[in-house]
Every structure is written in structure tokens, then in C-alpha cells.
Design a protein around this motif. Structure first.
Motif, short mmCIF file in Angstrom:
data_model
loop_
_atom_site.label_atom_id
_atom_site.label_comp_id
_atom_site.label_asym_id
_atom_site.label_seq_id
_atom_site.Cartn_x
_atom_site.Cartn_y
_atom_site.Cartn_z
N SER A 1 7.90 3.57 9.85
CA SER A 1 8.25 4.99 9.70
C SER A 1 7.51 5.67 8.56
O SER A 1 7.62 6.89 8.37
CB SER A 1 9.76 5.14 9.47
N LEU A 2 6.74 4.91 7.78
CA LEU A 2 6.13 5.43 6.57
C LEU A 2 5.10 6.53 6.88
O LEU A 2 4.20 6.34 7.70
CB LEU A 2 5.45 4.28 5.81
N THR A 3 5.23 7.67 6.20
CA THR A 3 4.26 8.76 6.34
C THR A 3 3.43 8.93 5.07
O THR A 3 2.33 9.47 5.12
CB THR A 3 4.95 10.09 6.66
N LEU A 4 3.96 8.49 3.93
CA LEU A 4 3.24 8.60 2.66
C LEU A 4 3.35 7.29 1.90
O LEU A 4 4.44 6.78 1.66
CB LEU A 4 3.79 9.75 1.81
N LEU A 5 2.20 6.75 1.51
CA LEU A 5 2.13 5.55 0.66
C LEU A 5 1.23 5.88 -0.51
O LEU A 5 0.01 6.03 -0.36
CB LEU A 5 1.58 4.36 1.45
N SER A 6 1.83 6.02 -1.69
CA SER A 6 1.08 6.42 -2.88
C SER A 6 1.32 5.40 -3.98
O SER A 6 2.41 5.32 -4.55
CB SER A 6 1.51 7.81 -3.34
N LEU A 7 0.28 4.62 -4.28
CA LEU A 7 0.35 3.59 -5.31
C LEU A 7 -0.75 3.79 -6.35
O LEU A 7 -1.06 2.88 -7.11
CB LEU A 7 0.23 2.19 -4.68
N GLY A 8 -1.34 4.97 -6.37
CA GLY A 8 -2.46 5.24 -7.25
C GLY A 8 -2.10 5.19 -8.72
O GLY A 8 -0.94 5.27 -9.11
N ASP A 9 -3.13 5.03 -9.56
CA ASP A 9 -2.98 5.03 -11.02
C ASP A 9 -2.03 3.96 -11.51
O ASP A 9 -1.07 4.22 -12.23
CB ASP A 9 -2.52 6.41 -11.51
N ASN A 10 -2.31 2.73 -11.09
CA ASN A 10 -1.57 1.57 -11.56
C ASN A 10 -2.55 0.46 -11.90
O ASN A 10 -3.73 0.73 -12.18
CB ASN A 10 -0.57 1.12 -10.48
N GLU A 11 -2.08 -0.77 -11.91
CA GLU A 11 -2.93 -1.92 -12.23
C GLU A 11 -2.83 -2.96 -11.12
O GLU A 11 -2.88 -4.17 -11.35
CB GLU A 11 -2.52 -2.51 -13.58
N ILE A 12 -2.70 -2.48 -9.89
CA ILE A 12 -2.50 -3.35 -8.73
C ILE A 12 -3.82 -4.06 -8.38
O ILE A 12 -4.89 -3.44 -8.37
CB ILE A 12 -1.98 -2.54 -7.53
N SER A 13 -3.73 -5.34 -8.11
CA SER A 13 -4.92 -6.15 -7.81
C SER A 13 -4.80 -6.76 -6.41
O SER A 13 -3.88 -6.46 -5.66
CB SER A 13 -5.08 -7.25 -8.86
N GLY A 14 -5.75 -7.64 -6.08
CA GLY A 14 -5.75 -8.26 -4.76
C GLY A 14 -6.38 -7.36 -3.72
O GLY A 14 -6.96 -6.32 -4.03
N GLU A 15 -6.28 -7.75 -2.48
CA GLU A 15 -6.91 -7.02 -1.39
C GLU A 15 -5.93 -6.05 -0.73
O GLU A 15 -4.71 -6.18 -0.88
CB GLU A 15 -7.45 -8.01 -0.35
N ILE A 16 -6.49 -5.09 -0.03
CA ILE A 16 -5.65 -4.20 0.80
C ILE A 16 -5.14 -5.04 1.96
O ILE A 16 -5.94 -5.60 2.72
CB ILE A 16 -6.48 -3.01 1.33
N PRO A 17 -3.83 -5.18 2.12
CA PRO A 17 -3.30 -6.02 3.20
C PRO A 17 -3.79 -5.55 4.57
O PRO A 17 -3.82 -4.35 4.84
CB PRO A 17 -1.78 -5.87 3.07
N MET A 18 -4.15 -6.49 5.41
CA MET A 18 -4.60 -6.14 6.76
C MET A 18 -3.51 -5.40 7.53
O MET A 18 -3.80 -4.57 8.39
CB MET A 18 -5.00 -7.41 7.52
N SER A 19 -2.25 -5.68 7.19
CA SER A 19 -1.14 -5.08 7.93
C SER A 19 -1.03 -3.58 7.71
O SER A 19 -0.32 -2.89 8.46
CB SER A 19 0.19 -5.75 7.56
#
Length: 365
Positions: free
Chosen positions: A154-172
Motif C-alpha cells: 500500500s506504500l505511496t511514499l518512502l522517504s529515507l533520505g539524509d541518513n547513514e543507511i548502507s547496503g544495497e537497495i533491496p530487490m523487493s
């Protein structure tokens, strides 16, 4: 008589809903969520008291019929009178507790712009199947994006900008069929953009800038018919620009600057009359600049600087309807700078450090 009955029914429903407190388990979940955070200046959590979290708890909203918590909306930059009275933006430390996942009816989860909220995104967030808005931007969140984030159908907005998140963008992530806004910018993401990124058919904005992404831009991006804004600047992308991007009818902002991309620029990208902001600077693009501009060309920004373009400046640029900012500096261009209204307001910096350009605003030929 019928209208009186209708209004009586509405009144009864409002009384019932007003008397429907949030379930004790959800109140407990919110209090555990609160316990993992510290907000020292505004006192927003001082309102989180009493048995009914649906009443006057700052940033909490409930379903008026069931009493289930539906929204947790805590934003550190707000026009709320509480913020304006103190004349400051918010500051919060601590972590996002997995207890938030016990709010199974949650549609909005916003914990954004608090500057110092850290820790990882709880993996269980991917089980909040009713979630429509997830905004954790503007913090110091680390770790990886939950692998199963694609379960949030149901997600319409995913905003995780301006953080220190690492790893790859999940294929899902490509399974988020209703997603309209994606912001993963200014993190530490690595790996490639998922090859079937084009499955995000509803997407209008994709902001992936300022990461460490590698590989090339997937051709499948061109299948996103609603995509208006694509920003993958300041990464480590390589390869050439997919020709298909120039044929996208809605795409109006394309930022590829600050990568290691090479090859020629597709002529369709420059002749696309819907394109308003195009930044290809600081790459390794080469060849001549296609002479395909016309009366429908309307560029607020056209930045081709710091590349390996050669040949002449296209004469058709003179026919452009508007050219707000043009930068052709630091290339290998040669010949006479065209004459025309788009060039009248440009200064020498727009053409500097080329091989042998001449004419106004540079030295005479």
C-alpha cells in the motif's frame, strides 16, 4: 423525519467513536516507542499521558470508529504553534523501537527531521501491511533497508533520505506497485539500481543522489510513464545514457551529474520539449552536442560542463524558447559561439576552459 433520524444517527456514532479509546496494547506500544526516544526541548511527549492515546497525544491519530492507531506523525521541522512559540526546529535522540510494529493498523509513520535519531530501521516495519507513508528522513539512521520492504504493497511514499543507511537497495523495492515518491538520497547505499526498477509504474519522483551506487542506469526506467524527476547525481554510476530516456514524455528533471558515465548524449534527450532541467556535468560524456534544439526547447538548466564534448556549439540553440542556465565549460568545444537571445544573458564562465571557442562573451573570433 428521515433527516432528523439521519442526524441523530450521526450524533450517536460520534458519541460512540469519541468514547472508543485506543486498545491498551496499542497504548503500551506507543509508550515503549516513546521510551526509546528523547526529545529535550519542545516537550512533545509530555502530551502522551492518560489512558486514551487517541485524545490529545501529539502526532497520534486514530480510526474514529475502531480506536486503532492509524497515524504517528512526528516531524522535527513543523509549522505547529509549539515549534513556532519556541522559535526552533526539533532535535531528538534515541532509536525507533520495534514496538512500533505492534500498531498493525498504521497507515502513516513519520519520524523525520530530528537530526539525531539513530539505530536501524526495525525489520518488522515490513510487516505493517497497511502502511501508506513511511518517512524517516533527516536523521542519523544506519544499517540496511529491510529486505522485505516490498511487502508494503500500500506504500505511496518512502522517504529515507539524509541518513547513514548502507547496503544495497533491496530487490523487493520494485514490488511497491503504488509507490509515487522514493527518496533514498544522501546515504551510503552501494550496489546497483535494481534492473527491473521500471516495475514501479506509479512512480513520479526517484531521488537516489549522493550515495555510492555503481553500475548503469537500467533501461527499464523508461517504462515508468509517470516519472517526472530522476536524480541519481553524485554516485559512481558508469555506462551510457539509455536512449529510451529521451523518449519519456513526462520526464522533466534529469540529474546525472557527478558520476563516471560515458558515451554520447542521445539526441532525443536534448530535443525532448518536456525536459526542463538536464544536468550531465562532471562525467565522461563525449562526441558532439546534437544540433536538435528548436522553438519548443525550454531549459531552466542545461549543464554539460566538465565532460569531453568536442566540435561546435549547436547553432539550433539560438532557436530555443528559453535558456535559463547554460554551462558548457570545461570541454573541448571549438568555433564561434552562436548569436541569439538565449546567449545574451550568459557570461564567459558558461564557455570557459574549452579548446578554441570565440565570440561574445569571449574574445572576438
Amino acid at each position: 423525519m428521515a433527516s432528523s433520524f439521519f442526524f441523530l444517527t450521526l450524533l450517536l456514532l460520534s458519541i460512540i467513536s469519541a468514547a472508543t479509546p485506543c486498545p491498551p496494547s496499542e497504548r503500551a506500544a506507543l509508550l515503549a516507542f516513546k521510551a526509546a526516544l528523547t526529545e529535550p526541548y519542545l516537550g512533545i511527549f509530555n502530551t502522551w499521558s492518560g489512558n486514551d492515546c487517541c485524545r490529545s497525544w501529539y502526532g497520534v491519530a486514530c480510526d474514529p470508529t475502531t480506536g486503532h492507531v492509524t497515524d504517528v506523525n512526528l516531524r522535527g521541522e513543523s509549522q505547529d504553534p509549539m515549534f513556532q512559540k519556541l522559535g526552533r526546529s526539533g532535535y531528538m535522540t534515541g532509536k525507533i523501537s520495534p514496538e512500533i510494529c505492534n500498531l498493525s493498523n498504521l497507515t502513516t509513520l513519520i519520524v523525520a527531521d530530528w537530526k539525531a535519531v539513530s539505530g536501524e530501521i526495525p525489520a518488522c516495519v515490513a510487516s505493517l501491511y497497511t502502511l501508506q507513508i513511511l518517512d524517516l528522513s533527516g536523521n542519523r539512521i544506519s544499517g540496511k533497508i529491510p529486505t522485505d520492504i516490498g511487502n508494503l504493497w500500500s506504500l505511496t511514499l518512502l522517504s529515507l533520505g539524509d541518513n547513514e543507511i548502507s547496503g544495497e537497495i533491496p530487490m523487493s523495492v520494485v514490488n511497491l506497485a503504488r509507490l509515487k515518491h522514493l527518496d533514498l538520497s544522501n546515504n551510503r547505499l552501494t550496489g546497483e539500481i535494481p534492473y527491473d526498477f521500471g516495475k514501479l509504474a506509479m512512480l513520479s519522483r526517484a531521488l537516489l543522489s549522493e550515495n555510492q551506487l555503481t553500475g548503469s542506469i537500467p533501461k527499464s526506467v523508461s517504462r515508468i510513464n509517470r516519472l517526472a524527476d530522476l536524480d541519481v547525481s553524485s554516485n559512481r554510476l558508469s555506462g551510457s545514457i539509455p536512449v529510451e530516456l529521451g523518449k519519456m514524455k513526462v520526464l522533466s528533471t534529469l540529474k546525472l551529474d557527478g558520476n563516471s558515465m560515458t558515451g554520447p548524449v542521445p539526441s532525443t534527450l536534448l530535443s525532448n520539449t518536456g525536459m526542463g532541467i538536464l544536468n550531465l556535468s562532471r562525467n565522461g560524456f563525449s562526441g558532439t552536442i546534437p544540433d536538435v534544439f528548436g522553438a519548443g526547447s525550454y531549459f531552466m538548466v542545461l549543464d554539460l560542463s566538465f565532460n569531453n564534448f568536442s566540435g561546435r556549439i549547436p547553432g539550433s540553440l539560438s532557436a530555443s524558447k528559453f535558456m535559463g542556465h547554460l554551462d558548457l565549460s570545461y570541454n573541448h568545444l571549438c568555433g564561434t559561439i552562436p548569436i541569439g537571445s538565449p546567449f545574451e544573458h550568459l557570461d564567459a564562465a558558461s564557455f570557459s576552459n574549452n579548446d578554441c571557442l570565440c565570440g561574445n562573451p569571449l574574445k572576438a573570433c
